[in-house]
Design an enzyme around this catalytic site. Structure first.
Site, mmCIF file in Angstrom:
data_model
loop_
_atom_site.group_PDB
_atom_site.id
_atom_site.type_symbol
_atom_site.label_atom_id
_atom_site.label_comp_id
_atom_site.label_asym_id
_atom_site.label_seq_id
_atom_site.Cartn_x
_atom_site.Cartn_y
_atom_site.Cartn_z
ATOM 1 C CG HIS A 162 -1.809 1.177 1.307
ATOM 2 N ND1 HIS A 162 -2.832 1.382 0.408
ATOM 3 C CD2 HIS A 162 -1.822 2.239 2.137
ATOM 4 C CE1 HIS A 162 -3.441 2.526 0.713
ATOM 5 N NE2 HIS A 162 -2.838 3.062 1.752
ATOM 6 C CG ASP A 164 -0.688 6.042 2.146
ATOM 7 O OD1 ASP A 164 -1.867 5.855 1.812
ATOM 8 O OD2 ASP A 164 -0.165 5.508 3.146
ATOM 9 C CG ASP A 276 -5.407 3.386 4.346
ATOM 10 O OD1 ASP A 276 -5.920 3.070 5.434
ATOM 11 O OD2 ASP A 276 -4.421 4.139 4.268
ATOM 12 C CG ASP A 416 0.537 1.480 5.352
ATOM 13 O OD1 ASP A 416 -0.364 0.840 4.764
ATOM 14 O OD2 ASP A 416 0.311 2.337 6.220
ATOM 15 C CG HIS A 559 -6.441 6.996 1.360
ATOM 16 N ND1 HIS A 559 -6.130 6.266 0.223
ATOM 17 C CD2 HIS A 559 -5.551 6.604 2.298
ATOM 18 C CE1 HIS A 559 -5.092 5.486 0.478
ATOM 19 N NE2 HIS A 559 -4.725 5.668 1.727
HETATM 20 ZN ZN LIG Z 1 -3.218 4.812 2.817
#
Ligand SMILES: [Zn+2]
Length: 1153
Positions: A162, A164, A276, A416, A559
Site C-alpha cells: 500500500h 500512499d 485504506d 504500507d 485518502h
Molecule cells: Zn493509505
C-alpha cells in the site's frame, strides 16, 4: 434550426452494459422485420417529441427575450427594485414545463435490496462486547466435514504493497525512499517464478517509475501484466478518499490513471481495491461499475457493521445504488472482515497467529526489525516445522472462510510500503510457497492454496457460484461514519484543513472550465483539413499544462490528501501543486477565449506567454485566500464572462474597480443598471481607492459575453443607471464616509429585512438571520448560531486529524453587542450583511437577480481559529421545520442519502460527510444548504442542520500522522448557499416513508452548480490592444440542454509518448453527461428541464441532442464509451441523433474533434 425528419424509435436499452440509451434514428435506417403498427405508434411518439422540442425551443426563446427585456428595463434607483414584473409569467410557463412525468422517477420507490444499510443501522445495538482473539467479533468455530475432495477450500493469497502518494512524506520523497525500490523489486522478483503474483493500485507511482526506467524494465512489467502475474487494480491515479471527494474529481483521477494504463500497458482494470479510505461510498461502486470494473474489495467499515454482516455471511454482496429501479448498477463487492489490511488481520481472526505468517518480521531479515506486538515471532518454514505451521495457518483460513458464502477465500498479504527489498519478496514468496506446497500435498486437508491476484480470486468465486451471482445479497447504502475501535468515529477528517478542501473545489472549477474551452478550441481548429503546425504546437503546450493540472488535482484526491490527514509540509506540497494547476488552467482559459473570440483566427499567431486577459482572482500564494483582482479603469475596460455550464446563466457579478462613477454596457452597447458598494479595508474603514460594482449578466451555454465598463461623463446624480449602496453600520467607533457613500453609524440596530422578488430574509438586531419566506408563502423561522466543541480531558483519547471526540454538546459562541460589528450594505442589485463575531466573520448576501442567484442566500464565513486550543467551530441552522430525526446529505455530489440521528450512537457518530449539499424537510418546506467545500454535517435536533467549519487540535489521535492540526489558514473561507423552498401542495416527490434516497430540487442543483462552477471574468489586459477587435460573444450552443442535464466534462484525450512531450488526441474528446435526478415538488424558478421520453416503465429518459449543444463543433460520428473512455460500449451513433438519458445516470460519449 435544423428540424430532422425522424421516424423510428429504436430501443437498444439494456443491450448496452452501462444503461439504457434510446436513440432516434433517421428514416433511411433500415430495420428489417419491424411491425408496421409499431412503426406507426412510434411515428406518433416521435411527432409528439418534435412538438415538445419545438415547445421547449419556444420557451427558451421566451426566456432569452424576457431576460434581455429585463436587463433593458431594470428598475431605476427610485423604483422598488423588488417588483420584477416581467419575470413572473415566464416563471409560470416554466413551472408548467416541469411536467408531471418528471415526478414519476422520484415518486417510484427504489428497488428493495436484500440489505438496506439504513435499516441495518436502525436495528443494531452498537454494543462492543469482547469477542476474544477476534476482539470485535466472536469465537469462530467450524465443522471440518464441510471440506471434502469435491469441496476444497480454495485460498488465494494476494501480495500487495500500500503506497500512499503523500502522507508522512511527500509523494516525491516516498517515491525516492521507498516506492522506486518496491517497483524495481516487484518487476524483478515476481518475474522469477510463474506462480508468483502481485497487485498494484497507484498509477501516479507507476508513472514516476516508468519515466526513469529503461525499456527492458518497462517491457518486463508489461509482460507480467499481460500474463496475469501482476494485476493493476482500480487503476486510479491514487486510491481516492470517498468522503470529501466530488464525483468530477473522482472521475478525473480514474480517467487520468486509465488513460495512462491504456497507452503504456494496454490494460483495462476489472477489479477495484480500496483498503485504506476511511469509510466507503456507494458512489465509488457506481463509478467503477460504469468504468467497466466488475468486482471490488473494501476494508475500512465500522467494526459493528462488519460483525453484523459476517454473522449473516453477507460480506460479499451486490452493491446497488439507492436510486436504482431495476438492478442495473449492481457491483460485486467483497468486504474484508477484520480490523486492518495488514498481515496480522488478514489470514484469519487471530492476529497473534496471523502475525507469525508475516515473514518480513523474521528477525534474521537484516532489515529494520518489525516485531509482532503479540510477542510471538514468525519462524522460517523448514521441512521440520512445515506441517505444524501449515496446520496452524490453515485453521485461520478455515475460520475466516466461515464468514463467507463460498469455499473461495481471499487473503491479503502486505502492508504500507511493503516489499521495498528483494529480501522481503523472497521471505514472503519462498516461505508461503513451502506452506502452499505442503498444504496442497495433504489430500486429507482438502485445500488448494496459491498466490493470486484479485482477478484470480474473483474468477474463481464467480465460477464457484456459476449458477448465479444472485446468490450474493443485494445491498444499498454506504459505510459512513467509520469507527475502528470503541467510540472512535472518524468524523473529524470530514472537516480537517477546510482551506485546502475549498482549494480543491476551486481547482476542479478551473480545470473543468479549461477542459471545456480547450476542447472547443481543438474542435474549432479541426474545421480545417489539417491543423496548422503553429496551432498544433500551441495546443500541445497547453495540453502539457492541462495534463499537469489533471495530475495535481488527481493526486490530492488521495485518502491522505483532501482528507487533511497528512503532515503539515505534505499538505503544503499538495497546495503548491494545486496553485500551479489553477494558474495553468487560467492560462488555458484566457488563451482559448482569446482565440475563440478572435475575428481573424486564420492569421493568428498564438503565443502561450502572452496574457490577453486576467482571469478572476489571483492565486499568488498556496496558503492564502486569492487576491481580488482590481480593475484599474483608465477609460473603458472590456470584461468577458465565460460560462462553462450547458445552460444559460443570468446572474449578478461583482467586480472590484478603481472608480465608482461608471457605466456598464452590454454586448449590444446598451447601458445597464449597475450598483456601486464600498470596500472595507478594516471593519471601520472604507477604501477611497477601491469599489465593488455589481450588475446582471447573461451568458449563453458554454459561451462568452462581453460587457464594457466606462467612466461616466457627468456627476453620479446624472448617472441614472448607477445605484449607490446604502451603508448602515452598528459600531461604537466613528466611521468616516468616503464618496460616494454616506455611512450611517448607529450604536444599536432594529431587526430588519432584505428582500427580492423571490425571497424575504429577516435579521435580528445583531444582524443574524432569523426568518426566510419564499415566493410570498409562509415564513420559515431560520436562525444561525455558531457553536464550538472542545475535546476530551485527562488521559482520554482526544480529537485529532482523523477523529472527532468532543467533550460534550456544542456550546453557543458567546458574544456581546459591544464586540460585534454589524454592517449592512443595501443596493438595488446586491445587499449584504456582515457580522463580526468571535472566531467568525459571517456574511449573508441577497441578490436581486432574475437568475438562480435570486432564489438563494449566499453565506460566507471567514473563520479565524488562531490562538485557540482544541477547538472546533460549527454553524448551526435552527429552524421551525418538523424534520424529526432525519436529514439528507450527499455522497460525492452524485446522490443524496437519508441520514438519521441514532439514539444508540454518540455525538461524533452523528456527523456525516457533506461534500456538496444537505437538506432537512417537512411536509411543507425544505431547507437546503449547498456547500462549496466538503465539511462534516449533522442534524442533532429536529429542525436543525449543523456544519463544522474548522478545527484546531493540539494533539495526534494515534492513527499514524503523528501530529495535531495546528496549521489553520487564517482566515479560512467557507462558502454556502441557502435555499428555503415551499413544497407544492400535495406533491409528494421523494418525501415520506423511510426511503433511503433523496433528491435535490432543480433550483438546488443549479445553486450548487453556480457555487462550484462560477462564471469566469476575463478582464482585458492592458498590454494587449487586440481585445478591442475581438467578437463580443461566443455562442456555440443552439439551445440550452435543459437544467437537468449537466456537462460533467468535455475532455480532450492526451497522447502520452514515452520520450516526447504530451499531445492532444486527434481522435478522442470525451463528453461526460450527467442527468440529474431532482424532486419536482419545488417550483424550478426560471429553469427549463429536458423533454422527457416517458416509456412504458415510466423511466422518463431525458432527451438530449449533441447537435443542439454543439451544432458547429465536433464530427458526426459519436461513440458510446465506458465512463473513463477505456472501452467502447454500445453502438456508434451520429451527432444528430436524439439521445435519452436516464435520471441519475452518467454517460460518456467519444466525439471527434
Ligand atoms: Zn493509505
Amino acid at each position: 434550426m435544423r428540424i430532422r425528419k425522424t421516424s423510428l424509435l429504436f430501443g437498444l436499452s439494456c443491450l448496452i452494459v452501462f444503461g439504457c440509451i434510446v436513440l432516434l434514428l433517421g428514416k433511411n435506417k433500415n430495420l428489417a422485420g419491424d411491425d408496421q403498427n409499431d412503426v406507426d405508434d412510434l411515428e406518433k411518439k416521435v411527432k409528439k417529441l418534435e412538438q415538445d422540442l419545438k415547445r421547449n425551443y419556444e420557451i427558451v426563446q421566451k426566456i432569452g427575450k424576457s431576460v434581455s427585456d429585463l436587463l433593458k428595463d431594470s428598475p431605476t434607483q427610485d423604483e422598488d427594485p423588488l417588483k420584477d414584473k416581467i419575470i413572473q409569467p415566464v416563471l409560470k410557463n416554466l413551472v408548467g414545463s416541469s411536467a408531471a412525468n418528471d415526478c414519476s422517477f422520484v415518486e417510484k420507490l427504489p428497488l428493495e435490496p436484500n440489505v438496506q444499510m439504513l435499516h441495518v443501522y436502525s436495528k443494531l445495538k452498537f454494543d462492543n462486547p469482547d469477542g476474544g482473539v477476534w476482539k470485535q467479533g466472536w469465537d469462530i468455530q467450524y465443522d471440518e466435514s464441510q471440506f471434502s475432495a469435491q469441496n476444497k477450500l480454495k485460498v488465494f493469497v494476494v501480495p500487495h504493497s500500500h503506497n500512499d502518494p503523500g502522507w508522512i512524506k511527500t509523494f516525491q520523497k516516498y517515491y525516492e525512499d521507498q516506492t522506486r525500490h518496491i517497483l524495481n523489486n516487484m518487476v524483478r522478483k515476481v518475474g522469477e517464478k510463474d506462480n508468483r503474483k502481485f497487485i498494484w493500485a497507484e498509477i501516479s507511482y507507476l508513472d514516476f517509475w516508468w519515466k526513469e526506467s529503461d525499456q527492458e524494465s518497462r517491457d518486463k512489467l508489461k509482460q507480467l501484466v499481460d500474463n496475469g502475474q501482476i494485476e493493476i487494480v482500480t487503476g486510479g491515479w491514487v486510491m481516492n478518499d470517498e468522503a470529501n471527494t466530488h464525483y468530477y474529481a473522482m472521475i478525473e483521477q480514474l480517467t487520468t490513471g486509465h488513460e495512462w494504463l491504456k497507452q503504456k500497458l494496454g490494460f483495462s482494470p476489472t477489479n477495484g481495491w480500496a483498503i485504506d479510505p476511511f469509510g466507503m461510498s456507494s458512489s465509488m461502486a457506481y463509478l467503477l461499475k460504469r468504468s467497466g470494473l466488475e468486482n471490488m474489495v473494501i476494508q475500512r467499515v465500522h467494526y459493528a457493521i462488519k460483525k453484523a454482516m459476517s454473522a449473516k455471511k453477507n460480506l460479499e454482496f451486490r452493491w446497488r445504488q439507492n436510486w436504482d429501479r431495476d438492478g442495473q448498477t449492481d457491483m460485486l463487492c467483497h468486504m474484508m472482515p477484520f480490523y486492518s489490511y495488514d498481515v496480522p488481520h488478514t489470514c484469519g481472526p487471530d492476529p497473534k497467529i496471523c502475525c507469525q505468517f508475516d515473514f518480513r518480521r523474521l528477525s534474521s531479515s537484516g532489515q529494520s526489525p518489525i516485531h509482532c506486538p503479540w510477542k510471538v515471532p514468525p519462524q522460517p518454514i523448514t521441512n521440520v516445522n512445515v506441517e505444524k505451521r501449515a496446520s496452524l495457518l490453515l485453521d485461520q483460513y478455515r475460520k475466516k472462510s466461515t464468514l463467507y458464502k463460498t469455499n473461495v477465500l481471499l487473503v491479503q498479504l502486505g502492508d504500507d510500503f511493503r516489499y521495498d527489498t528483494a529480501a522481503e519478496f523472497d521471505q514472503q514468496f519462498i516461505n508461503y510457497q513451502k506452506l502452499f506446497d505442503y498444504m496442497n500435498s495433504r489430500s486429507d486437508w482438502f485445500v488448494e492454496a496459491q498466490f493470486g491476484t484479485l482477478k484470480d480470486y474473483f474468477d474463481s468465486l464467480r465460477a464457484n457460484v456459476a449458477q448465479s451471482v444472485e446468490s450474493f445479497p443485494s445491498l444499498s447504502g454506504d459505510f459512513f461514519t467509520y469507527a475502528d475501535i470503541d467510540d472512535h468515529y472518524w468524523s473529524g477528517y470530514y472537516t480537517s484543513r477546510p482551506f485546502y478542501k475549498q482549494l480543491d473545489r476551486v481547482l476542479e472549477s478551473y480545470l473543468r472550465s479549461a477542459e471545456i474551452i480547450y476542447s472547443m478550441t481543438w474542435s474549432h481548429l479541426h474545421r480545417q483539413s489539417t491543423v496548422p503546425e503553429r496551432f498544433r504546437s500551441w495546443m500541445s503546450r497547453m495540453m502539457a499544462l492541462l495534463s499537469e493540472a489533471r495530475r495535481h488535482l488527481s493526486l490530492f484526491q488521495h485518502h491522505d490528501g483532501i482528507t487533511g490527514t497528512e503532515k503539515d509540509h505534505v499538505v503544503q506540497d499538495y497546495a503548491k501543486m494545486m496553485q500551479t494547476a489553477i494558474q495553468g488552467s487560467q492560462t488555458i482559459i484566457q488563451q482559448c477565449a482569446h482565440f475563440l473570440l478572435h475575428p481573424a483566427q486564420a492569421n493568428l499567431e498564438p503565443q502561450l506567454n502572452t496574457r490577453h486577459f486576467l482571469v478572476d482572482d489571483e492565486y499568488s500564494k498556496p496558503n492564502e485566500l486569492p487576491r481580488k483582482s482590481l480593475i484599474r479603469l483608465q477609460d473603458a475596460k472590456r470584461v468577458v464572462f465565460y460560462n462553462s455550464l450547458a445552460s444559460e446563466r443570468v446572474q449578478v457579478v461583482t467586480l472590484r474597480i478603481s472608480e465608482y462613477n461608471v457605466e456598464v454596457m452590454n454586448e449590444k452597447s446598451e447601458p445597464i443598471k449597475v450598483q456601486v458598494s464600498p470596500v472595507f479595508i478594516t471593519s471601520h474603514q472604507l477604501s477611497p481607492e477601491e469599489f465593488d460594482i455589481s450588475f446582471v449578466i447573461s451568458v449563453s451555454p458554454l459561451g462568452m459575453s462581453t460587457y464594457t465598463i466606462r467612466k461616466f461623463v457627468g456627476t453620479t446624480q446624472e448617472n441614472t443607471n448607477l445605484n449607490v449602496a446604502r451603508v448602515v453600520v452598528r459600531d461604537f467607533r466613528s466611521i468616516d464616509s468616503v464618496a460616494p457613500f454616506t455611512v450611517d453609524v448607529k450604536d444599536r440596530l432594529d431587526a430588519f429585512t432584505l428582500e427580492n422578488s423571490n425571497l424575504k430574509a429577516s435579521f435580528d438586531s445583531n444582524g443574524l438571520l432569523s426568518a426566510i419566506s419564499h415566493g410570498g408563502r409562509e415564513t420559515a423561522s431560520v436562525s444561525i448560531q455558531f457553536v464550538h466543541y472542545g475535546t476530551r480531558r485527562g488521559n482520554e483519547p482526544k480529537s485529532g486529524a482523523y477523529l472527532f471526540l468532543p467533550d460534550g454538546p456544542g456550546r453557543v459562541v458567546e458574544s456581546s453587542a459591544e464586540e460585534n460589528g454589524v454592517r449592512i450594505v443595501e443596493g438595488s442589485i446586491r445587499s449584504q450583511v456582515v457580522v463580526t463575531l468571535p472566531l467568525v466573520v459571517h456574511q449573508v448576501t441577497l441578490h436581486r437577480s432574475p437568475g438562480i442567484d435570486g432564489v438563494h442566500l449566499d453565506i460566507d464565513n471567514l473563520v479565524n481559529l488562531s490562538g485557540q486550543t482544541n477547538l472546533e467551530v460549527a454553524m448551526r441552522l435552527v429552524t421551525n421545520l418538523d424534520s424529526g430525526t432525519a436529514f439528507y446529505s450527499d455522497l460525492n455530489g452524485l446522490q443524496m442519502t437519508r441520514r438519521e440521528k441514532w439514539e444508540q450512537l454518540p455525538l461524533q457518530a452523528q456527523f456525516y460527510p457533506m461534500p456538496a449539499m444537505a437538506y432537512i424537510e417537512d411536509s411543507a418546506t425544505r431547507i437546503t444548504l449547498a456547500t462549496k467545500q466538503p465539511l462534516g454535517v449533522a442534524s442533532l435536533s429536529s429542525g436543525q442542520l449543523e456544519v463544522m467549519l474548522d478545527r484546531r487540535l493540539n494533539q495526534d489521535d494515534n492513527r499514524g500522522v503523528g501530529q495535531g492540526v495546528l496549521d489553520n489558514v487564517i482566515p479560512t473561507l467557507n462558502s454556502f448557499r441557502l435555499l428555503v423552498e415551499p413544497r407544492i401542495a400535495s406533491c409528494k416527490g421523494s418525501h415520506g416513508g423511510r426511503r433511503p434516497d433523496g433528491y435535490p430540487s432543480l433550483s438546488a442543483h443549479r445553486s450548487l452548480h453556480g457555487l462550484l462552477y462560477p462564471v469566469h471574468q476575463l478582464v482585458a489586459d492592458n498590454q494587449d490592444d487586440s481585445p478591442e477587435k475581438l467578437h463580443d460573444n461566443f455562442k456555440p450552443a443552439l439551445s440550452p440542454s435543459g437544467s437537468d442535464i449537466h456537462v460533467v466534462n468535455l475532455r480532450t484525450g492526451t497522447q502520452l509518448p514515452d520520450d516526447q512531450a504530451v499531445e492532444p488526441s486527434s481522435s478522442s474528446v470525451s463528453l461526460v453527461l450527467h442527468r440529474l435526478g431532482f424532486d419536482c415538488c419545488f417550483p424550478p424558478s426560471g429553469l427549463v428541464v429536458s423533454n422527457n421520453l416517458a416509456d412504458n416503465n415510466n423511466n422518463n429518459e431525458g432527451e438530449f441532442s449533441l447537435d443542439r449543444l454543439f451544432p458547429d463543433y465536433f464530427g458526426n460520428r459519436v461513440r458510446s464509451m465506458s465512463l473513463t473512455s477505456l472501452q467502447h460500449q454500445g453502438p456508434d451513433i451520429e451527432k444528430s441523433f436524439t439521445i435519452a438519458l436516464r435520471p441519475m445516470e452518467i454517460y460518456t460519449f467519444e466525439l471527434q474533434p
